[in-house]
Design an enzyme around this catalytic site. Sequence first.
Site, PDB file in Angstrom:
ATOM      1  N   ASP A  31       2.023  -8.183 -18.099  1.00 52.49           N
ATOM      2  CA  ASP A  31       0.617  -8.415 -17.774  1.00 52.49           C
ATOM      3  C   ASP A  31       0.546  -9.739 -17.020  1.00 52.49           C
ATOM      4  OD1 ASP A  31      -2.089  -8.584 -17.560  1.00 52.49           O
ATOM      5  OD2 ASP A  31      -2.491  -8.787 -19.709  1.00 52.49           O
ATOM      6  N   HIS A  55       5.739   0.362   7.391  1.00 51.94           N
ATOM      7  CA  HIS A  55       6.557   1.577   7.344  1.00 51.94           C
ATOM      8  C   HIS A  55       6.706   2.238   8.714  1.00 51.94           C
ATOM      9  CE1 HIS A  55       2.528   3.506   6.863  1.00 51.94           C
ATOM     10  NE2 HIS A  55       3.104   4.506   7.493  1.00 51.94           N
ATOM     11  N   LYS A 102       1.570  -4.250   3.031  1.00 55.74           N
ATOM     12  CA  LYS A 102       0.282  -4.543   3.650  1.00 55.74           C
ATOM     13  C   LYS A 102      -0.833  -4.017   2.738  1.00 55.74           C
ATOM     14  CE  LYS A 102      -0.884  -0.535   6.478  1.00 55.74           C
ATOM     15  NZ  LYS A 102      -2.254  -0.393   6.019  1.00 55.74           N
ATOM     16  N   LYS A 154      10.466   4.259  11.136  1.00 54.78           N
ATOM     17  CA  LYS A 154      10.561   5.612  11.683  1.00 54.78           C
ATOM     18  C   LYS A 154      11.710   5.683  12.696  1.00 54.78           C
ATOM     19  CE  LYS A 154       5.680   6.706  11.009  1.00 54.78           C
ATOM     20  NZ  LYS A 154       5.901   7.776  10.031  1.00 54.78           N
ATOM     21  N   HIS A 186       0.268  -1.758  12.341  1.00 55.71           N
ATOM     22  CA  HIS A 186       1.027  -0.653  12.922  1.00 55.71           C
ATOM     23  C   HIS A 186       0.952  -0.631  14.452  1.00 55.71           C
ATOM     24  CE1 HIS A 186       1.470   0.575   8.896  1.00 55.71           C
ATOM     25  NE2 HIS A 186       0.402   1.334   8.782  1.00 55.71           N
ATOM     26  N   GLU A 211      -5.084  10.649  12.468  1.00 55.53           N
ATOM     27  CA  GLU A 211      -4.928  11.320  11.177  1.00 55.53           C
ATOM     28  C   GLU A 211      -6.012  12.376  11.018  1.00 55.53           C
ATOM     29  OE1 GLU A 211      -3.586   8.211   7.947  1.00 55.53           O
ATOM     30  OE2 GLU A 211      -5.204   7.329   9.142  1.00 55.53           O
ATOM     31  N   ASP A 264      -6.756  -1.992   8.868  1.00 54.52           N
ATOM     32  CA  ASP A 264      -5.829  -1.080   8.201  1.00 54.52           C
ATOM     33  C   ASP A 264      -4.720  -0.594   9.125  1.00 54.52           C
ATOM     34  OD1 ASP A 264      -5.084   0.487   5.858  1.00 54.52           O
ATOM     35  OD2 ASP A 264      -5.760   2.241   6.979  1.00 54.52           O
ATOM     36  N   LYS A 269      -9.404   8.395  11.769  1.00 56.05           N
ATOM     37  CA  LYS A 269      -9.306   9.362  10.677  1.00 56.05           C
ATOM     38  C   LYS A 269     -10.176  10.576  11.002  1.00 56.05           C
ATOM     39  CE  LYS A 269      -8.069   6.226   6.928  1.00 56.05           C
ATOM     40  NZ  LYS A 269      -6.756   6.879   6.752  1.00 56.05           N
TER      41      LYS A 269
END
Length: 491
Positions: free
Chosen positions: A93, A178, A148, A182, A240, A216, A235, A340
């Site tokens: 904790d 990430h 991130k 790739k 990215h 997306e 985001d 999105k």
Amino acid sequence: MPQQPAPSPTDLVVFGGTGDLSMRKLLPSLYLLDRDGHLGGDTRVVAVSRDGLTDADLRDKASSAVRGHSAVQVVEPDVLRRFLGRISHVTVDVGGDPSGWTDLAAALTPGRDRVFYLAVPPMISGAICRGLRDAGLVTPESRVVMEKPLGCDLASAQAVNDEVGAVFEESRTYRIDHYLGKETVQNLLVLRFANVFLEPLWNARWIDHVQITAAETVGVGGRRGYYDSSGAMRDMVQNHLLQLLCLTAMEPPASYDRDAVRDEKLKVLQSLRPITGDRVSEHTVRGQYTRGTVQGEEVLGYLDEAGGPATSDTETFVALRAEVANWRWAGVPFYLRTGKRMERARSEIVIRFRDVPHTIFPGATASGAGSLVIRLQPDEGIHLTMLAKTPGAGALRLRPVPLELSFADTFATRSPEAYERLLTDVLAGDSTLFMRRDEVEAAWRWVDPVIEAWNGLGSPPETYPAGSSGPAGAQRLIGRSGNTWHEEEQA
């Protein structure tokens, strides 16, 4: 690229070890690394959380996570048994009962490499690092991995970096993105710097513009509360898309060395022309999805998603015109786009070459040629279109034809997922594909003024129906230079 040394036995400590990221990405990726022989023989994984699980509880959850992961098509019982034998759980904790740190110390093996993976919100990263230091768990060789978002603006990013930097040296700090794991992103470096025929063309003389897209089909779902404090700019663009821009625009590094590569990426970020004043309205578009149909399914609009207020100016779509103000790229627009609930999911970099300066085939024109498409997902590969004569007698007709490299077809092997590669690099101590502090902060310096300008405009994002290609403003943005988005050119 240089071969990595054989992995050493390591204690990999994952804070947030029972959370969504661990179960969806980290544990399945570690299983695959174990299967393929990329974990040191005695490497162990210690999942840390507040859940109070037993080791058996954790192993049950991990087994389900591995079996349910799309990349694990066949579970090998012996490998799974060996992998589950590596993992254990410790209850800590952070900021609470200090006995958890003592339990964690007892779970670690003296003399081993230690990697601390912070799969937690960044605001508690500093507290975790201080707890590790105060418990005497940080050795000179220990490494820390940070997910991130690294802050929500420059000031908060600097605060997180300062807190973590007070415990871990910069060379021991791995900021993960990430996208950089790739296969196609790494092949971009090979494509550019291992093939001499492209280098003479990789500049403003021969390239008209560049498009970088990360689209997306999913919405925010249960993340509406988080997303209202983030938005697509923070985001996706700040990390990215800007990282992909850096790899596309960077100068050749002196070597494939972690700091040589990152030095060149930093120069790109420092060369980005600021988007301020009137240029914000001319060079940026933000949008927000409404109800619509995505791949045959009726879906909610952003404001209808649970977990947020009835009104919000949070952007779920961003399109930008960026400019790299240096000799190589002067005058070449870089169009960045993410959204999105788009009509289809794809991530790609499109290099649009200029037309020939003089055509000897008047009237025999065709659109869609002269593009190099680097596909990150869903089908990783490289696609080059060239003009060729259509067979047949009569009038000369030209048609764009593809030169195609599909990684799946060419190499006849499974491409590792991004987290597999990045975890391998962390365990090997290779930080080439991870962001350095000055990169992160340079990106925020460019992004912050755009967000501040949007907040000062007082106008809501332009809406677009779910399942579309985004708001109409995105077409106007690229159309001002006489260009179109790649998918429209191909239609």
